[in-house]
Motif scaffolding. Sequence first.
Motif, PDB file in Angstrom:
ATOM      1  N   LEU A  51       0.813  -1.216   0.000  1.00  0.00           N
ATOM      2  CA  LEU A  51       0.000   0.000   0.000  1.00  0.00           C
ATOM      3  C   LEU A  51       0.849   1.269   0.000  1.00  0.00           C
ATOM      4  CD1 LEU A  51      -2.894  -0.808   2.518  1.00  0.00           C
ATOM      5  CD2 LEU A  51      -2.903  -0.988   0.024  1.00  0.00           C
ATOM      6  N   ARG A  52       2.117   1.124   0.292  1.00  0.00           N
ATOM      7  CA  ARG A  52       2.978   2.301   0.326  1.00  0.00           C
ATOM      8  C   ARG A  52       3.097   2.895  -1.069  1.00  0.00           C
ATOM      9  NH1 ARG A  52       5.344   3.354   4.966  1.00  0.00           N
ATOM     10  NH2 ARG A  52       6.645   4.899   3.942  1.00  0.00           N
ATOM     11  N   THR A  53       3.114   4.207  -1.111  1.00  0.00           N
ATOM     12  CA  THR A  53       3.192   4.875  -2.407  1.00  0.00           C
ATOM     13  C   THR A  53       3.987   6.164  -2.267  1.00  0.00           C
ATOM     14  OG1 THR A  53       1.872   5.698  -4.271  1.00  0.00           O
ATOM     15  CG2 THR A  53       1.003   6.113  -2.069  1.00  0.00           C
ATOM     16  N   ARG A  54       4.621   6.558  -3.347  1.00  0.00           N
ATOM     17  CA  ARG A  54       5.364   7.816  -3.368  1.00  0.00           C
ATOM     18  C   ARG A  54       4.679   8.728  -4.374  1.00  0.00           C
ATOM     19  NH1 ARG A  54       9.897  10.103  -1.512  1.00  0.00           N
ATOM     20  NH2 ARG A  54      10.993  11.635  -2.793  1.00  0.00           N
ATOM     21  N   VAL A  55       4.095   9.796  -3.857  1.00  0.00           N
ATOM     22  CA  VAL A  55       3.341  10.744  -4.670  1.00  0.00           C
ATOM     23  C   VAL A  55       3.734  12.156  -4.250  1.00  0.00           C
ATOM     24  CG1 VAL A  55       1.026  11.521  -5.343  1.00  0.00           C
ATOM     25  CG2 VAL A  55       1.406   9.111  -4.821  1.00  0.00           C
ATOM     26  N   LEU A  56       3.882  13.045  -5.208  1.00  0.00           N
ATOM     27  CA  LEU A  56       4.289  14.427  -4.939  1.00  0.00           C
ATOM     28  C   LEU A  56       5.640  14.481  -4.209  1.00  0.00           C
ATOM     29  CD1 LEU A  56       0.829  15.820  -3.714  1.00  0.00           C
ATOM     30  CD2 LEU A  56       1.870  16.191  -5.963  1.00  0.00           C
ATOM     31  N   GLY A  57       6.465  13.461  -4.418  1.00  0.00           N
ATOM     32  CA  GLY A  57       7.748  13.406  -3.746  1.00  0.00           C
ATOM     33  C   GLY A  57       7.656  13.025  -2.282  1.00  0.00           C
ATOM     34  N   GLY A  62      -0.173   4.745   2.928  1.00  0.00           N
ATOM     35  CA  GLY A  62      -1.387   4.284   2.265  1.00  0.00           C
ATOM     36  C   GLY A  62      -1.994   5.421   1.468  1.00  0.00           C
ATOM     37  N   PRO A  63      -2.900   5.127   0.534  1.00  0.00           N
ATOM     38  CA  PRO A  63      -3.408   6.149  -0.383  1.00  0.00           C
ATOM     39  C   PRO A  63      -4.578   6.965   0.141  1.00  0.00           C
ATOM     40  CG  PRO A  63      -4.309   4.027  -0.995  1.00  0.00           C
ATOM     41  CD  PRO A  63      -3.357   3.766   0.161  1.00  0.00           C
ATOM     42  N   GLY A  86      -3.302   7.871   5.534  1.00  0.00           N
ATOM     43  CA  GLY A  86      -1.976   7.964   4.941  1.00  0.00           C
ATOM     44  C   GLY A  86      -1.425   9.374   4.967  1.00  0.00           C
ATOM     45  N   PHE A  87      -2.302  10.361   5.025  1.00  0.00           N
ATOM     46  CA  PHE A  87      -1.913  11.770   5.104  1.00  0.00           C
ATOM     47  C   PHE A  87      -3.132  12.560   5.562  1.00  0.00           C
ATOM     48  CE2 PHE A  87      -3.542  10.887   0.936  1.00  0.00           C
ATOM     49  CZ  PHE A  87      -4.218  12.013   0.512  1.00  0.00           C
ATOM     50  N   GLY A 318      -7.658   6.656 -12.407  1.00  0.00           N
ATOM     51  CA  GLY A 318      -6.541   7.576 -12.617  1.00  0.00           C
ATOM     52  C   GLY A 318      -6.085   8.374 -11.429  1.00  0.00           C
ATOM     53  N   ALA A 319      -6.726   8.201 -10.273  1.00  0.00           N
ATOM     54  CA  ALA A 319      -6.274   8.914  -9.075  1.00  0.00           C
ATOM     55  C   ALA A 319      -5.051   8.232  -8.489  1.00  0.00           C
ATOM     56  CB  ALA A 319      -7.381   8.966  -8.028  1.00  0.00           C
ATOM     57  N   SER A 320      -4.086   9.031  -8.041  1.00  0.00           N
ATOM     58  CA  SER A 320      -2.941   8.487  -7.321  1.00  0.00           C
ATOM     59  C   SER A 320      -3.210   8.412  -5.826  1.00  0.00           C
ATOM     60  CB  SER A 320      -1.703   9.357  -7.567  1.00  0.00           C
ATOM     61  OG  SER A 320      -1.337   9.338  -8.922  1.00  0.00           O
TER      62      SER A 320
END
Length: 362
Positions: A51-57, A62-63, A86-87, A318-320
């Motif tokens: 589930l880990r993701t790298r988005v916007l640096g 999680g998403p 996740g944020f 298409g959502a990150s």
Amino acid sequence: MLYRLLFTLVLRRLDAEQAHHLSFRALRLLAAIPGVLPLMRRLFAPRDPALRTRVLGLDLPGPLGLAAGFDKDATAPDALAALGFGFVEIGTLTAQAQPGNPKPRLFRLIADRAIVNRMGFNNGGSAAAAQRLRARRGQPAVVGVNIGKTKTTPEAEAVGDYVTSAKLLAGVADYFVVNVSSPNTPGLRNLQAVDQLRPLLTGVRAALDEASSRRVPLLVKIAPDLSDEDVDAVADLALELGLDGIIATNTTIGRDGLATPAAEVEAAGAGGLSGAPLKDRSLVVLRRLRARVGDRLVLVAVGGIESAEDVWQRLRAGASLVQGYTGLIYGGPLWPRRIHRDLSRRLRASGYQSLDQVVATD
């Protein structure tokens, strides 16, 4: 089950804003007990490495994130993140403190699993929030900052108002969101028109670059009520200006197709509608944006997120990243943990090894 009982017997009988304040205060008090915050993280944070993701640096566990509006003044973003998000996005903040619209201004439409709000950006101002965010020091949660226009600021002076907030908050935001899509500040949605949005976004981008030693990712949040042509125009502008992403969507002023009796809807009055009724239109806007911008911008989906299946659908469209708010109100404090747990199962069952493999597979 316990939360459902609490909601049915107690919370739904309280004024919606009062219930929000009581619940949020209880969370803050709990998290202030030594040792409780790290314990909450261990119990509720997403654990599946897939589930880990790298988005916007940014590295996210999680998403699913918490949308702006719950923690308007950055009083407890880390406690909210510890529930399993996740944020967390705080705000909407304005350059000047303001009380918001007269009460009552928050209403539940329980039959629709929806909320109507006309809060009006009630907050203590960007400077006070910046102080609280600076005091976090070393907390692991990713925190975005959402800014809007002070109500008393004339539309012609909106750019300066946003720029003031940007300068105050640039150094404490993991990412930044320009909110021009709330229906509860007079004239705010006019700023979505490209001829007004261009100087606003240009000004905020310059202010962020001037005030921070690192490049702070910048996104714009749009309304679901935009025409398809206007959605395209905002997408084209975001590409032209080199924005990092678009959040789709804010609340709607529409009231079509509700199960709640018309008299109850009318009694709630004006304001933005969030929750399950927003699901279809938000997905349509997301798909249109993805078709327009491809993978050149980060797309964050919000509106009607209730289950892991909803998250899965937005990722495939298409959502990150995905955000929720009303889902937390109706789902309770374990809701983000359940979403990430069920999403992990969905991911494994589908044969994917990571979230990145899911995005835009529709």
